[in-house]
Design a protein around this motif. Structure first.
Motif, short mmCIF file in Angstrom:
data_model
loop_
_atom_site.label_atom_id
_atom_site.label_comp_id
_atom_site.label_asym_id
_atom_site.label_seq_id
_atom_site.Cartn_x
_atom_site.Cartn_y
_atom_site.Cartn_z
N UNK A 126 0.84 -1.21 0.00
CA UNK A 126 0.00 0.00 0.00
C UNK A 126 0.87 1.25 0.00
N UNK A 127 1.94 1.25 0.79
CA UNK A 127 2.87 2.38 0.79
C UNK A 127 3.50 2.58 -0.58
N UNK A 128 3.94 1.48 -1.18
CA UNK A 128 4.58 1.56 -2.49
C UNK A 128 3.61 2.07 -3.55
N UNK A 138 1.71 15.89 -1.39
CA UNK A 138 0.57 14.99 -1.42
C UNK A 138 1.00 13.58 -1.03
N UNK A 139 2.18 13.17 -1.48
CA UNK A 139 2.69 11.85 -1.11
C UNK A 139 2.93 11.78 0.40
N UNK A 140 3.52 12.83 0.98
CA UNK A 140 3.78 12.84 2.42
C UNK A 140 2.46 12.76 3.19
N UNK A 141 1.47 13.56 2.75
CA UNK A 141 0.17 13.55 3.45
C UNK A 141 -0.50 12.19 3.34
N UNK A 142 -0.44 11.60 2.14
CA UNK A 142 -1.09 10.30 1.95
C UNK A 142 -0.43 9.22 2.81
N UNK A 143 0.90 9.23 2.89
CA UNK A 143 1.59 8.27 3.73
C UNK A 143 1.30 8.52 5.21
N UNK A 144 1.09 9.78 5.57
CA UNK A 144 0.70 10.11 6.95
C UNK A 144 -0.67 9.53 7.26
N UNK A 331 12.37 8.09 1.96
CA UNK A 331 12.94 6.88 1.36
C UNK A 331 12.39 6.64 -0.05
N UNK A 332 11.10 6.97 -0.24
CA UNK A 332 10.50 6.81 -1.57
C UNK A 332 11.20 7.69 -2.59
N UNK A 333 11.58 8.91 -2.17
CA UNK A 333 12.29 9.81 -3.07
C UNK A 333 13.73 9.36 -3.30
N UNK A 334 14.39 8.94 -2.24
CA UNK A 334 15.82 8.65 -2.31
C UNK A 334 16.11 7.29 -2.91
N UNK A 343 11.64 -1.41 -0.90
CA UNK A 343 12.09 -0.41 0.08
C UNK A 343 11.09 -0.31 1.22
N UNK A 344 9.80 -0.22 0.91
CA UNK A 344 8.78 -0.15 1.96
C UNK A 344 8.71 -1.46 2.74
N UNK A 345 8.99 -2.56 2.05
CA UNK A 345 9.05 -3.85 2.74
C UNK A 345 10.17 -3.90 3.75
N UNK A 346 11.33 -3.31 3.41
CA UNK A 346 12.45 -3.30 4.34
C UNK A 346 12.10 -2.51 5.60
N UNK A 347 11.41 -1.38 5.43
CA UNK A 347 11.02 -0.57 6.59
C UNK A 347 10.06 -1.35 7.49
N UNK A 348 9.05 -1.97 6.90
CA UNK A 348 8.06 -2.70 7.69
C UNK A 348 8.67 -3.95 8.33
N UNK A 349 9.52 -4.64 7.58
CA UNK A 349 10.14 -5.86 8.11
C UNK A 349 11.04 -5.54 9.29
N UNK A 350 11.74 -4.42 9.23
CA UNK A 350 12.61 -4.02 10.33
C UNK A 350 11.81 -3.85 11.61
#
Length: 406
Positions: A126-128, A138-144, A331-334, A343-350
């Protein structure tokens, strides 16, 4: 495709996934504390507390594996099919859970909870999806908002179970089945069909070679992993052991702990709605600041008196919500070129890995003093904040060298 519908679909599925994970918390204790022995609470003659511990831990284990695999799988096969499969599969898992409770089959219950957790580990997808299709503020707000939905689920799950349990022990799970199938329909209507990536040939190859931990071969992402693991170890030390602190130092019982948790979840949800506002301060600077504030709140619980600790528990929701909104967006930008799902999987898995690590360490430290695990958590989160500052300088130097090379 309407952007509001896209965000709504992602938030709804995330909400329902965490609702499903939290649903059994008020249901399981009475089952394993029942005076009457049956095949469920005395499976193979094992102690009920041991069976209860396994039942609690099996779903997070599934979440850990699912968070590692589902994001990269969505990079290969597309966000839409993975979200559809995970939503309908989780609905099936809840249906099997209800059936297992009717049959009083402990092995079937454990299998169902594992499968459900595996498929509910879809927050990275969903994050990806939002990172793919949205940009800027808008991306920051949506992820928030997505994080807000996640926090709300941990509150809504036990609440749903408590309100509907009087109609039957399986009713909460059947409600979850219906809701997840509704979310699947919304995803099917909202998301356009995607062409699979040609880079890998099968889901097995993706699972073996493209899982989130493969990103650790990249030095910058390895640093992200170390920082995120330290911060989330601090956060999970707080999550897992502040209820025990409330019992030992605040004299709280189940109802009081539930109200404190509800207040914390409410603060995190509200903060998530505010975290997406634009700012002239660099994203990593903001992430570092909120990591320091979160560490301070955890330290106050560990070192402070009862009233300061109670206030810190609730106020912890502010910095943690901002941190969890800002870091994924940055992280999505970088690192998006590595695959947003991975990338989002790595964050959640951690985060899932931190849960397991701190549960083991905390089970030892609390034998001495519950405050020790909270103090350790504060130190780890503070180290993560300190390391972010140094990492930011290293990334700036790296970017400068790349510009000069061009």
């Amino acid at each position: 495709m309407k952007t509001p519908l896209l965000i709504a679909a992602a938030c709804l599925l995330t909400l329902l996934s965490t609702v499903g994970a939290a649903l059994p918390y008020p249901i399981l204790p009475p089952l394993f504390a029942a005076n009457a022995a049956n095949d469920f609470n005395h499976f193979l003659g094992l102690p009920p507390k041991l069976l209860f511990g396994i039942a609690l831990s099996i779903n997070p284990l599934g979440l850990l594996i699912g968070s590692t695999l589902l994001g990269p799988l969505s990079d290969r096969f597309g966000r839409r099919p993975i979200l559809l499969a995970s939503a309908t599969g989780a609905a099936l898992g809840h249906a099997i859970t209800a059936w297992a409770l009717v049959l009083q089959s402990y092995p079937l219950f454990i299998l169902a909870r594992f499968i459900t957790g595996l498929l509910e580990g879809n927050m990275p997808v969903a994050r990806a999806m939002l990172a793919d299709r949205l940009e800027g503020n808008l991306r920051v707000r949506a992820l928030s908002w997505l994080n807000g939905a996640n926090y709300s689920g941990w509150l809504a799950g036990p609440l749903l179970a408590g309100l509907t349990l009087g109609w039957g022990i399986t009713v909460p799970f059947w409600i979850a089945v219906i809701a997840l199938l509704g979310a699947a329909v919304l995803i099917a209507v909202t998301l356009p069909r995607e062409m699979p990536s040609p880079h890998t040939s099968s889901w097995l190859q993706v699972a073996r070679n493209k899982h989130a931990f493969q990103l650790l071969r990249t030095p910058s992402l390895r640093q992200l992993f170390y920082i995120q693991l330290a911060y989330t170890c601090g956060v999970t030390a707080f999550y897992e052991f502040y209820p025990l602190w409330l019992v030992e130092f605040g004299g709280y019982h189940s109802k009081g702990i539930a109200w404190m948790t509800a207040a914390l979840c409410a603060v995190m949800t509200i903060s998530s709605l505010l975290a997406g506002r634009s700012s002239e301060i660099l994203p990593l600077e903001r992430v570092r600041f909120h990591a320091y504030v979160a560490a301070a709140a955890i330290a106050v619980v560990g070192f402070g008196n009862t009233w300061l600790g109670l206030a810190a528990i609730i106020l912890f929701g502010f910095p943690n919500a901002f941190y969890n909104a800002l870091l994924p967006s940055w992280c999505a930008e970088r690192f998006g070129h590595h695959g947003q799902g991975a990338v989002m999987g790595l964050i959640s898995t951690t985060f899932c890995l931190a849960n397991i690590i701190m549960a083991i360490i905390g089970s030892v430290l609390t034998l001495i003093d519950t405050r020790l695990i909270l103090i350790l958590g504060a130190l780890l989160s503070a180290w993560a904040a300190w390391r972010i500052g140094h990492w930011q300088k290293e990334l700036a130097e790296l970017d400068q060298r790349e510009l000069e090379a061009v």
